[in-house]
Design a protein around this motif. Structure first.
Motif, PDB file in Angstrom:
ATOM      1  N   LEU A  63      56.053  43.316  53.630  1.00 19.48           N
ATOM      2  CA  LEU A  63      55.838  44.682  53.150  1.00 19.48           C
ATOM      3  C   LEU A  63      56.062  44.691  51.648  1.00 19.48           C
ATOM      4  O   LEU A  63      57.132  44.335  51.170  1.00 19.48           O
ATOM      5  N   ILE A  64      55.034  45.048  50.901  1.00 21.38           N
ATOM      6  CA  ILE A  64      55.161  45.083  49.446  1.00 21.38           C
ATOM      7  C   ILE A  64      54.636  46.408  48.916  1.00 21.38           C
ATOM      8  O   ILE A  64      53.864  47.094  49.576  1.00 21.38           O
ATOM      9  N   SER A  65      55.087  46.726  47.732  1.00 20.60           N
ATOM     10  CA  SER A  65      54.516  47.850  47.003  1.00 20.60           C
ATOM     11  C   SER A  65      54.189  47.332  45.617  1.00 20.60           C
ATOM     12  O   SER A  65      54.739  46.339  45.167  1.00 20.60           O
ATOM     13  N   ALA A  66      53.282  47.999  44.969  1.00 20.73           N
ATOM     14  CA  ALA A  66      52.882  47.584  43.623  1.00 20.73           C
ATOM     15  C   ALA A  66      52.761  48.817  42.745  1.00 20.73           C
ATOM     16  O   ALA A  66      52.289  49.866  43.185  1.00 20.73           O
ATOM     17  N   SER A  67      53.168  48.666  41.495  1.00 25.04           N
ATOM     18  CA  SER A  67      53.162  49.808  40.581  1.00 25.04           C
ATOM     19  C   SER A  67      51.776  50.111  40.022  1.00 25.04           C
ATOM     20  O   SER A  67      51.528  51.221  39.569  1.00 25.04           O
ATOM     21  N   THR A  68      50.883  49.114  40.064  1.00 27.96           N
ATOM     22  CA  THR A  68      49.525  49.301  39.535  1.00 27.96           C
ATOM     23  C   THR A  68      48.532  48.538  40.403  1.00 27.96           C
ATOM     24  O   THR A  68      48.913  47.613  41.120  1.00 27.96           O
ATOM     25  N   PRO A  69      47.270  48.896  40.335  1.00 24.17           N
ATOM     26  CA  PRO A  69      46.254  48.125  41.057  1.00 24.17           C
ATOM     27  C   PRO A  69      46.225  46.659  40.623  1.00 24.17           C
ATOM     28  O   PRO A  69      45.999  45.763  41.443  1.00 24.17           O
ATOM     29  N   ALA A  70      46.510  46.382  39.362  1.00 23.40           N
ATOM     30  CA  ALA A  70      46.526  44.993  38.888  1.00 23.40           C
ATOM     31  C   ALA A  70      47.642  44.200  39.557  1.00 23.40           C
ATOM     32  O   ALA A  70      47.451  43.038  39.947  1.00 23.40           O
ATOM     33  N   ARG A  71      48.806  44.808  39.722  1.00 23.22           N
ATOM     34  CA  ARG A  71      49.921  44.135  40.406  1.00 23.22           C
ATOM     35  C   ARG A  71      49.579  43.879  41.871  1.00 23.22           C
ATOM     36  O   ARG A  71      49.930  42.853  42.436  1.00 23.22           O
ATOM     37  N   TRP A  72      48.912  44.829  42.486  1.00 25.18           N
ATOM     38  CA  TRP A  72      48.486  44.665  43.875  1.00 25.18           C
ATOM     39  C   TRP A  72      47.521  43.476  43.983  1.00 25.18           C
ATOM     40  O   TRP A  72      47.652  42.641  44.874  1.00 25.18           O
ATOM     41  N   ALA A  73      46.582  43.376  43.067  1.00 26.67           N
ATOM     42  CA  ALA A  73      45.627  42.268  43.064  1.00 26.67           C
ATOM     43  C   ALA A  73      46.340  40.927  42.862  1.00 26.67           C
ATOM     44  O   ALA A  73      45.987  39.925  43.504  1.00 26.67           O
ATOM     45  N   GLU A  74      47.358  40.901  42.003  1.00 22.65           N
ATOM     46  CA  GLU A  74      48.130  39.672  41.783  1.00 22.65           C
ATOM     47  C   GLU A  74      48.846  39.245  43.063  1.00 22.65           C
ATOM     48  O   GLU A  74      48.885  38.061  43.403  1.00 22.65           O
ATOM     49  N   ALA A  75      49.412  40.210  43.764  1.00 17.86           N
ATOM     50  CA  ALA A  75      50.105  39.904  45.020  1.00 17.86           C
ATOM     51  C   ALA A  75      49.118  39.356  46.046  1.00 17.86           C
ATOM     52  O   ALA A  75      49.391  38.361  46.727  1.00 17.86           O
ATOM     53  N   GLN A  76      47.977  39.988  46.155  1.00 20.58           N
ATOM     54  CA  GLN A  76      46.967  39.513  47.100  1.00 20.58           C
ATOM     55  C   GLN A  76      46.519  38.101  46.768  1.00 20.58           C
ATOM     56  O   GLN A  76      46.343  37.276  47.667  1.00 20.58           O
ATOM     57  N   GLU A  77      46.325  37.822  45.487  1.00 19.56           N
ATOM     58  CA  GLU A  77      45.903  36.488  45.071  1.00 19.56           C
ATOM     59  C   GLU A  77      46.930  35.441  45.507  1.00 19.56           C
ATOM     60  O   GLU A  77      46.575  34.387  46.030  1.00 19.56           O
ATOM     61  N   ALA A  78      48.202  35.734  45.312  1.00 19.00           N
ATOM     62  CA  ALA A  78      49.254  34.790  45.692  1.00 19.00           C
ATOM     63  C   ALA A  78      49.289  34.580  47.199  1.00 19.00           C
ATOM     64  O   ALA A  78      49.415  33.445  47.675  1.00 19.00           O
ATOM     65  N   LEU A  79      49.143  35.652  47.950  1.00 12.59           N
ATOM     66  CA  LEU A  79      49.276  35.562  49.404  1.00 12.59           C
ATOM     67  C   LEU A  79      48.043  34.982  50.085  1.00 12.59           C
ATOM     68  O   LEU A  79      48.096  34.660  51.268  1.00 12.59           O
ATOM     69  N   ARG A  80      46.958  34.814  49.371  1.00 10.10           N
ATOM     70  CA  ARG A  80      45.768  34.167  49.934  1.00 10.10           C
ATOM     71  C   ARG A  80      45.896  32.645  49.908  1.00 10.10           C
ATOM     72  O   ARG A  80      45.116  31.951  50.535  1.00 10.10           O
ATOM     73  N   ARG A  81      46.847  32.149  49.182  1.00  6.46           N
ATOM     74  CA  ARG A  81      47.020  30.700  49.047  1.00  6.46           C
ATOM     75  C   ARG A  81      47.672  30.119  50.297  1.00  6.46           C
ATOM     76  O   ARG A  81      48.369  30.824  51.016  1.00  6.46           O
ATOM     77  N   PRO A  82      47.470  28.815  50.507  1.00  2.53           N
ATOM     78  CA  PRO A  82      48.150  28.172  51.645  1.00  2.53           C
ATOM     79  C   PRO A  82      49.673  28.251  51.477  1.00  2.53           C
ATOM     80  O   PRO A  82      50.181  28.295  50.347  1.00  2.53           O
ATOM     81  N   ALA A  83      50.348  28.235  52.587  1.00  6.11           N
ATOM     82  CA  ALA A  83      51.812  28.293  52.561  1.00  6.11           C
ATOM     83  C   ALA A  83      52.378  27.078  51.831  1.00  6.11           C
ATOM     84  O   ALA A  83      51.789  25.997  51.826  1.00  6.11           O
ATOM     85  N   ILE A  84      53.518  27.275  51.230  1.00  6.54           N
ATOM     86  CA  ILE A  84      54.237  26.182  50.574  1.00  6.54           C
ATOM     87  C   ILE A  84      54.861  25.330  51.676  1.00  6.54           C
ATOM     88  O   ILE A  84      55.387  25.855  52.665  1.00  6.54           O
TER      89      ILE A  84
END
Length: 86
Positions: A50-71
């Motif tokens: 569960l995340i929140s983002a202060s701006t649409p750009a922050r939301w996009a950054e979070a999505q980009e990170a979470l699309r990557r394969p797991a560490i």
């Protein structure tokens, strides 16, 4: 058992605690905040975050990170070795 962390970056405090070198160990292409988010998402048992983002750009950054394969578990262990108490 599954877990759903909320506020996975602890209100923005987690990226401030991580060094750029530690973030690069996790994923060199990501920002420190993105690498921390991916680390949380990669923990065993975590199925959603569960995340929140202060701006649409922050939301996009979070999505980009979470699309990557797991560490990998081995890399997460290295991080814990660095962060863990002596």
């Amino acid at each position: 058992m599954t877990g759903v962390p909320s506020a996975p970056l602890f209100g923005g405090e987690l990226p401030a605690l991580a060094t750029r070198e530690l973030a690069a160990l996790l994923s060199p292409e990501l920002t420190t905040a993105q690498a921390c988010l991916l680390a949380v998402a990669s923990c065993p048992g975590v199925t959603r975050i569960l995340i929140s983002a202060s701006t649409p750009a922050r939301w996009a950054e979070a999505q980009e990170a979470l699309r990557r394969p797991a560490i990998s578990a081995a890399t997460l262990r290295k991080v814990l070795d660095v962060l863990g108490p002596d």
